[in-house]
Design an enzyme around this catalytic site. Structure first.
Site, PDB file in Angstrom:
ATOM      1  N   SER A 203       0.578  -1.424   0.113  1.00 35.05           N
ATOM      2  CA  SER A 203       0.734   0.155   0.168  1.00 35.05           C
ATOM      3  C   SER A 203       0.909   1.251  -0.236  1.00 35.05           C
ATOM      4  CB  SER A 203      -1.287   0.364   0.961  1.00 35.05           C
ATOM      5  OG  SER A 203      -2.194   0.879   1.351  1.00 35.05           O
TER       6      SER A 203
ATOM      7  N   ASP B 176      -9.817  -4.255  -5.960  1.00 36.52           N
ATOM      8  CA  ASP B 176      -8.946  -3.440  -4.553  1.00 36.52           C
ATOM      9  C   ASP B 176      -9.350  -1.414  -5.827  1.00 36.52           C
ATOM     10  OD1 ASP B 176      -7.004  -1.070  -3.533  1.00 36.52           O
ATOM     11  OD2 ASP B 176      -5.747  -2.577  -3.688  1.00 36.52           O
TER      12      ASP B 176
ATOM     13  N   HIS C 164      -7.684  -5.034  -1.464  1.00 39.43           N
ATOM     14  CA  HIS C 164      -6.937  -4.538  -0.896  1.00 39.43           C
ATOM     15  C   HIS C 164      -6.039  -4.686   0.773  1.00 39.43           C
ATOM     16  CE1 HIS C 164      -4.250  -0.299  -0.690  1.00 39.43           C
ATOM     17  NE2 HIS C 164      -3.987  -0.282   0.419  1.00 39.43           N
TER      18      HIS C 164
END
Length: 301
Positions: free
Chosen positions: A147, A245, A275
């Site tokens: 991320s 995501d 995600h």
């Protein structure tokens, strides 16, 4: 394919997003969820130390490990810690047989841009400068992140290239945030996966506001690595995206731009995943295979 049923069960229990984000309270909530040491994956050694002024944690599961992965945790630049992502670092060390240096970089909003990014780059340079002490033989030196940690990994790889620093051999990006311009028309996945999968498109701006308000300009390629004008010469890349995501398409676009610039790229979309799946759901066998993919990528040279 649909979202993995185990993920769907967890998503069904999540409360509605809060309108007000409190970094201190959210960090405390994360810390309360860290499993006790006895419940974590056992590996040969785990040692806290300092990379200059930057706290790091060194993991090793093999006495003859000669390569190093420098790992940057995710958390929208204001969350996450060595402890919240300890299990990811342990699995990286176990699967790859390499040493893992997890970086406790400075967080927004308390620390203005580019403090956290500079900590990450400094940790990489420290690994090379202390290679003999760490047992690094000068071969594999990978940067990895999930991320927002993937943002840092891509940015550090770019900084190294721009500086003529060729020690970084690989970049490993898990569902990275590579374009902090959150215009919903930019990528189809921002619409397709806007709601219902944990990270929601409407939450991107408020979650990243702590970083952007601390001086990170979305037009700066070190903030939005996909906005580089040239991708030539960057380290070979593994880009792992998740089917459900909102950030999926920017990761895949980044991989495409690397490939077009002649960079060797392995881009993998993990089906049924959302995600954060490497951090949150790596206990699911289908998702745990991501560590095998990383190992194969690194062994290819």
């Amino acid at each position: 394919m649909p979202i993995h049923p185990e993920v769907a069960k967890v998503l069904a229990t999540l409360p509605a997003p809060s309108a007000v984000l409190d970094p201190v309270a959210m960090r405390a909530g994360e810390a309360s969820q860290v499993p006790p040491l006895g419940d974590r994956l056992p590996i040969a050694s785990v040692e806290d130390m300092s990379a200059g002024d930057v706290p790091v944690r060194l993991y090793a599961d093999s006495t003859d490990a000669s390569g190093v992965i420098v790992y940057f945790h995710g958390g929208a630049f204001f969350l996450g810690s060595l402890d919240t992502h300890d299990h990811v670092a342990r699995h990286l060390a176990r699967a790859t047989g390499l040493k893992v240096v997890s970086v406790d970089y400075r967080l927004a909003p308390e620390n203005e841009f580019p403090a956290g990014l500079h900590d990450c780059y400094a940790a990489v340079r420290w690994v090379q400068e202390n290679g003999e002490k760490l047992g690094w033989d000068g071969s594999t030196l990978a940067v990895a992140g999930d991320s927002s940690g993937g943002t840092f990994a891509a940015a550090v790889a770019a900084m190294a290239t721009d500086d003529g620093y060729d020690a970084v051999t690989h970049q490993i990006l898990f569902y990275p945030s590579l374009d902090l311009d959150f215009d919903e028309t930019r990528y189809p996945s921002l619409v397709e996966n806007a709601t219902g999968y944990g990270l929601e498109t409407a939450g991107l701006k408020p979650f990243n506001a702590f970083y952007l308000d601390s001086g990170a300009d979305p037009d700066n390629p070190l903030v939005s690595p996909i906005k580089r004008t040239s991708f030539e010469g960057l380290p070979k890349a593994l880009v792992v995206t998740a089917e459900f995501d909102p950030l999926r398409d920017e990761g895949e676009r980044y991989a495409q731009r690397l490939r077009e610039a002649g960079v060797e790229v392995n881009a993998v979309r993990w089906e049924g995943a959302n995600h954060g799946f490497v951090q949150n759901f790596s206990q699911i066998p289908e998702f745990a295979q991501v560590f095998e993919t990383i190992t194969e990528f690194l062994r290819e040279g």
